[in-house]
Scaffold this motif. Sequence first.
Motif, mmCIF file in Angstrom:
data_model
loop_
_atom_site.group_PDB
_atom_site.id
_atom_site.type_symbol
_atom_site.label_atom_id
_atom_site.label_comp_id
_atom_site.label_asym_id
_atom_site.label_seq_id
_atom_site.Cartn_x
_atom_site.Cartn_y
_atom_site.Cartn_z
ATOM 1 N N ASP A 143 21.125 -5.709 -21.049
ATOM 2 C CA ASP A 143 20.743 -4.781 -22.105
ATOM 3 C C ASP A 143 21.517 -5.166 -23.364
ATOM 4 O O ASP A 143 22.669 -4.761 -23.549
ATOM 5 N N ILE A 144 20.885 -5.997 -24.186
ATOM 6 C CA ILE A 144 21.493 -6.402 -25.453
ATOM 7 C C ILE A 144 20.570 -5.951 -26.572
ATOM 8 O O ILE A 144 19.493 -6.514 -26.765
ATOM 9 N N LYS A 145 20.994 -4.934 -27.255
ATOM 10 C CA LYS A 145 20.199 -4.390 -28.358
ATOM 11 C C LYS A 145 20.363 -5.290 -29.593
ATOM 12 O O LYS A 145 21.369 -5.967 -29.739
ATOM 13 N N PRO A 146 19.379 -5.259 -30.472
ATOM 14 C CA PRO A 146 19.529 -6.048 -31.696
ATOM 15 C C PRO A 146 20.590 -5.440 -32.608
ATOM 16 O O PRO A 146 20.856 -4.241 -32.562
ATOM 17 N N CYS A 147 21.195 -6.289 -33.414
ATOM 18 C CA CYS A 147 22.140 -5.813 -34.422
ATOM 19 C C CYS A 147 21.379 -4.895 -35.380
ATOM 20 O O CYS A 147 20.273 -5.211 -35.799
ATOM 21 N N ASN A 148 21.987 -3.759 -35.690
ATOM 22 C CA ASN A 148 21.305 -2.847 -36.609
ATOM 23 C C ASN A 148 21.826 -2.964 -38.037
ATOM 24 O O ASN A 148 21.441 -2.183 -38.910
ATOM 25 N N ILE B 147 27.707 -0.545 -30.971
ATOM 26 C CA ILE B 147 26.558 -0.424 -30.076
ATOM 27 C C ILE B 147 27.051 -0.529 -28.636
ATOM 28 O O ILE B 147 27.676 -1.515 -28.251
ATOM 29 N N ASP C 215 26.283 -1.329 -25.236
ATOM 30 C CA ASP C 215 25.346 -2.011 -24.350
ATOM 31 C C ASP C 215 26.094 -3.138 -23.641
ATOM 32 O O ASP C 215 27.322 -3.213 -23.709
ATOM 33 N N GLN D 269 15.890 -13.258 -26.720
ATOM 34 C CA GLN D 269 17.093 -12.854 -25.997
ATOM 35 C C GLN D 269 18.321 -13.589 -26.546
ATOM 36 O O GLN D 269 19.388 -12.985 -26.738
ATOM 37 N N ALA E 191 19.147 -12.345 -30.201
ATOM 38 C CA ALA E 191 19.825 -11.046 -30.232
ATOM 39 C C ALA E 191 21.312 -11.221 -29.938
ATOM 40 O O ALA E 191 22.168 -10.619 -30.604
ATOM 41 N N ARG F 292 24.520 -10.583 -32.697
ATOM 42 C CA ARG F 292 25.614 -9.656 -32.389
ATOM 43 C C ARG F 292 26.991 -10.319 -32.447
ATOM 44 O O ARG F 292 28.017 -9.645 -32.401
#
Length: 188
Positions: free
Chosen positions: A43-48, A61, A63, A92, A95, A99
């Motif tokens: 579970d690696i969310k994108p940088c916001n 974040i 995750d 993948q 992302a 990060r």
Amino acid sequence: MNVLGLIGSPREHGNTATLVNAILEGAAENGADTKVYHLSKMDIKPCNGCMSCRSEGKCVIDDDMQELYKELLSADALVIGSPIYMWEITTQTKAFIDRLIALTCWQPCAKPEFTPLLKGTTKIVLAYTYGNSNPNNFNHYFKYMEGLFSYLGFDVEESIWASGTVNPDDISHQFEVLENAKEIGKKL
């Protein structure tokens, strides 16, 4: 020596995994401790783009990237593998790379410039696979990626790639590439 392998392919046992594992095998033969993660299973969310890492000194974040930050900071070498989709690395892998901005400042930053935390102490090998049979098709992109990781403070050791890898086991017939991968791992 600790060598961390990151596989950015959604195919768990595909060509990219085989290439990364060959590098890790070479490193292990020379006594390195190796560990591998499949980015597509994490579970690696994108940088916001909140830039909290610049003021807080860490990514906010919550995750699986938090685990990878710890692994990166204790690794002596990193092997990142990705197939090439649409002329670049997979989502993948991208992302994960985005990060890495959280590792550009250890303390809260007052300046907008990048201050790499790793400062050239972590070696990196970049590994790619792609379906096109031309072995020089993406050389410009591979040089760009080497520049990116150098800018982020990694000690870029080498890039390796296998072209013509359409089917999940095509790389198994590329004995020279796999032997070269093991030798790269031994040099880490």
